[in-house]
Design a protein around this motif. Sequence first.
Motif, PDB file in Angstrom:
ATOM      1  N   VAL A 147     -33.449 -39.832 -10.773  1.00 11.14           N
ATOM      2  CA  VAL A 147     -34.575 -40.551 -10.180  1.00 11.14           C
ATOM      3  C   VAL A 147     -34.102 -41.048  -8.817  1.00 11.14           C
ATOM      4  N   GLU A 148     -34.603 -40.442  -7.768  1.00 14.63           N
ATOM      5  CA  GLU A 148     -34.096 -40.718  -6.429  1.00 14.63           C
ATOM      6  C   GLU A 148     -34.662 -42.030  -5.879  1.00 14.63           C
ATOM      7  N   PRO A 149     -34.036 -42.561  -4.817  1.00 22.68           N
ATOM      8  CA  PRO A 149     -34.454 -43.859  -4.281  1.00 22.68           C
ATOM      9  C   PRO A 149     -35.941 -43.907  -3.930  1.00 22.68           C
ATOM     10  N   GLY A 150     -36.564 -45.036  -4.292  1.00 20.58           N
ATOM     11  CA  GLY A 150     -37.967 -45.229  -3.987  1.00 20.58           C
ATOM     12  C   GLY A 150     -38.920 -44.631  -4.995  1.00 20.58           C
ATOM     13  N   ALA A 151     -38.403 -43.804  -5.914  1.00 24.04           N
ATOM     14  CA  ALA A 151     -39.259 -43.218  -6.944  1.00 24.04           C
ATOM     15  C   ALA A 151     -39.580 -44.266  -8.006  1.00 24.04           C
ATOM     16  N   VAL A 152     -40.750 -44.131  -8.625  1.00 26.11           N
ATOM     17  CA  VAL A 152     -41.212 -45.064  -9.650  1.00 26.11           C
ATOM     18  C   VAL A 152     -41.627 -44.268 -10.883  1.00 26.11           C
ATOM     19  N   VAL A 153     -41.129 -44.687 -12.042  1.00 24.52           N
ATOM     20  CA  VAL A 153     -41.520 -44.078 -13.311  1.00 24.52           C
ATOM     21  C   VAL A 153     -42.085 -45.175 -14.197  1.00 24.52           C
ATOM     22  N   GLU A 154     -43.343 -45.035 -14.586  1.00 24.05           N
ATOM     23  CA  GLU A 154     -44.001 -46.058 -15.410  1.00 24.05           C
ATOM     24  C   GLU A 154     -44.677 -45.399 -16.599  1.00 24.05           C
ATOM     25  N   ARG A 155     -44.438 -45.973 -17.778  1.00 28.32           N
ATOM     26  CA  ARG A 155     -45.089 -45.543 -19.023  1.00 28.32           C
ATOM     27  C   ARG A 155     -45.031 -44.019 -19.199  1.00 28.32           C
ATOM     28  N   SER A 156     -43.869 -43.455 -18.937  1.00 30.14           N
ATOM     29  CA  SER A 156     -43.733 -42.005 -18.952  1.00 30.14           C
ATOM     30  C   SER A 156     -42.475 -41.593 -19.692  1.00 30.14           C
ATOM     31  N   ARG A 157     -42.440 -40.320 -20.056  1.00 26.59           N
ATOM     32  CA  ARG A 157     -41.290 -39.748 -20.751  1.00 26.59           C
ATOM     33  C   ARG A 157     -40.789 -38.561 -19.933  1.00 26.59           C
ATOM     34  N   ILE A 158     -39.501 -38.590 -19.579  1.00 29.53           N
ATOM     35  CA  ILE A 158     -38.908 -37.514 -18.801  1.00 29.53           C
ATOM     36  C   ILE A 158     -37.730 -36.954 -19.579  1.00 29.53           C
ATOM     37  N   VAL A 159     -37.772 -35.664 -19.851  1.00 28.96           N
ATOM     38  CA  VAL A 159     -36.721 -34.987 -20.593  1.00 28.96           C
ATOM     39  C   VAL A 159     -35.977 -34.075 -19.621  1.00 28.96           C
ATOM     40  N   GLY A 160     -34.683 -34.343 -19.441  1.00 26.63           N
ATOM     41  CA  GLY A 160     -33.901 -33.578 -18.494  1.00 26.63           C
ATOM     42  C   GLY A 160     -33.394 -32.264 -19.048  1.00 26.63           C
ATOM     43  N   PRO A 161     -32.767 -31.466 -18.183  1.00 24.93           N
ATOM     44  CA  PRO A 161     -32.498 -31.833 -16.795  1.00 24.93           C
ATOM     45  C   PRO A 161     -33.751 -31.778 -15.931  1.00 24.93           C
ATOM     46  N   ALA A 162     -33.912 -32.810 -15.113  1.00 20.67           N
ATOM     47  CA  ALA A 162     -35.069 -32.910 -14.239  1.00 20.67           C
ATOM     48  C   ALA A 162     -34.709 -33.819 -13.075  1.00 20.67           C
ATOM     49  N   ILE A 163     -35.442 -33.678 -11.979  1.00 22.45           N
ATOM     50  CA  ILE A 163     -35.215 -34.522 -10.816  1.00 22.45           C
ATOM     51  C   ILE A 163     -36.551 -35.023 -10.291  1.00 22.45           C
ATOM     52  N   ILE A 164     -36.589 -36.322  -9.999  1.00 23.46           N
ATOM     53  CA  ILE A 164     -37.781 -36.969  -9.446  1.00 23.46           C
ATOM     54  C   ILE A 164     -37.430 -37.411  -8.027  1.00 23.46           C
ATOM     55  N   GLY A 165     -38.129 -36.861  -7.044  1.00 22.28           N
ATOM     56  CA  GLY A 165     -37.773 -37.055  -5.649  1.00 22.28           C
ATOM     57  C   GLY A 165     -38.065 -38.447  -5.122  1.00 22.28           C
ATOM     58  N   ALA A 166     -37.509 -38.744  -3.967  1.00 26.68           N
ATOM     59  CA  ALA A 166     -37.666 -40.050  -3.330  1.00 26.68           C
ATOM     60  C   ALA A 166     -39.138 -40.356  -3.085  1.00 26.68           C
ATOM     61  N   GLY A 167     -39.537 -41.552  -3.478  1.00 30.47           N
ATOM     62  CA  GLY A 167     -40.899 -41.987  -3.232  1.00 30.47           C
ATOM     63  C   GLY A 167     -41.940 -41.420  -4.171  1.00 30.47           C
ATOM     64  N   ALA A 168     -41.532 -40.579  -5.127  1.00 30.06           N
ATOM     65  CA  ALA A 168     -42.490 -40.010  -6.077  1.00 30.06           C
ATOM     66  C   ALA A 168     -42.893 -41.060  -7.107  1.00 30.06           C
ATOM     67  N   ARG A 169     -44.065 -40.866  -7.707  1.00 28.63           N
ATOM     68  CA  ARG A 169     -44.547 -41.764  -8.770  1.00 28.63           C
ATOM     69  C   ARG A 169     -44.936 -40.938  -9.981  1.00 28.63           C
ATOM     70  N   ILE A 170     -44.358 -41.302 -11.118  1.00 27.67           N
ATOM     71  CA  ILE A 170     -44.665 -40.660 -12.397  1.00 27.67           C
ATOM     72  C   ILE A 170     -45.320 -41.727 -13.270  1.00 27.67           C
ATOM     73  N   LEU A 171     -46.594 -41.551 -13.566  1.00 24.07           N
ATOM     74  CA  LEU A 171     -47.376 -42.581 -14.253  1.00 24.07           C
ATOM     75  C   LEU A 171     -48.031 -41.998 -15.501  1.00 24.07           C
ATOM     76  N   ASP A 172     -47.773 -42.607 -16.658  1.00 23.16           N
ATOM     77  CA  ASP A 172     -48.437 -42.206 -17.908  1.00 23.16           C
ATOM     78  C   ASP A 172     -48.343 -40.698 -18.137  1.00 23.16           C
ATOM     79  N   SER A 173     -47.168 -40.132 -17.917  1.00 24.01           N
ATOM     80  CA  SER A 173     -47.028 -38.679 -17.933  1.00 24.01           C
ATOM     81  C   SER A 173     -45.782 -38.239 -18.681  1.00 24.01           C
ATOM     82  N   TYR A 174     -45.714 -36.937 -18.926  1.00 22.48           N
ATOM     83  CA  TYR A 174     -44.549 -36.289 -19.508  1.00 22.48           C
ATOM     84  C   TYR A 174     -44.027 -35.263 -18.507  1.00 22.48           C
ATOM     85  N   VAL A 175     -42.752 -35.363 -18.170  1.00 25.90           N
ATOM     86  CA  VAL A 175     -42.087 -34.376 -17.324  1.00 25.90           C
ATOM     87  C   VAL A 175     -40.994 -33.744 -18.169  1.00 25.90           C
TER      88      VAL A 175
END
Length: 355
Positions: free
Chosen positions: A258-286
């Motif tokens: 989870v890169e700087p400035g990224a926000v993850v809220e109420r979500s599930r992330i199963v790696g390997p995965a990358i969330i870029g700077a400033g991205a927002r993951i909301l109520d989601s599955y990655v």
Amino acid sequence: MKALVLAGGSGTRLRPITHTSAKQLVPVANKPVLFYGLEAIAAAGIREIGIVVGDTQAEIEAAVGDGSAFGLQVTYLRQHAPLGLAHAVLIARDYLGDDDFVMYLGDNFIVGGIRDIVGRFVHDRPSAQIMLTQVGDPRQFGVAELDAGGRVVGLEEKPAHPKSDLALVGVYLFTPAVHEAVAELKPSWRGELEITDAIQWLIQEGHGVESTVISGYWKDTGNVTDMLEVNRLVLESLDGRVNGRVDGASELIGRVVVEPGAVVERSRIVGPAIIGAGARILDSYVGPFTSIAADCVISASEIEYSIVLPRSSISGVSRIEASLIGHDVEVTPAPTTPRAHRLVLGDHSKVQISS
């Protein structure tokens, strides 16, 4: 020793993405595939490189600059049309001078870099050193024929009836002898000056041509399937880290960046995965093997085994997989009625729709 990096192709197999982006700058794990090649060249101890560019010159220059970020000194060489790999050597003649050089295709990806093969070339110094790998359909590649002793005896570009399953990897090493070979070439049936013909000329004229069959991973990232496969491979090597904000209602499983400035809220992330700077993951599955680039928004959606380029948004979509989504794209649900599909598609798009 110098390097010649080819970054002038039009990328027709990656359209519509490459209508607006250079194919060498499409990201793998949120980093342009070209950058992996530049890092491999620098790691091999080479500092002077010429980058052959075409219509996307401005975009390539903006991304690479003077090369100092990679520890390189970059010179840009304009190719007015993609007329073959040997044509790139021809237009770079003055830049290369009498130096040995490595020619690296800017959309290729090689695990393990090129340090060992460069060291072997410098030590043995044949007129040409090529890298080979076994492929399932050699008709799509330049193909090498070896004799019983493993020596290169013939090369052919995209043959209808291949004499082996050994394809040329997009890294070649040459002494200045190749310039004489290129000067003798005539355009092939494809209207291009083929580097395979230049190497064949060296063989016929008695020059030393050595080959190395690599067992590691190599991909020409010229289509979506290969881009996703390389993305998977790179993500598997990442170490997880969280430099952005992940709320207590979210769950990160496995190696997730989870890169700087990224926000993850109420979500599930199963790696390997990358969330870029400033991205927002909301109520989601990655899901696994997914790269979400900078400033994207994924809201109330599910996505896995995919690449999403900067500033795109996906909202309210139940499931996306094995996809490459471009810059500034909006993906939303279709209206429930009437039962019809509304599409806005770029040239050469491929769409799969459930019946």
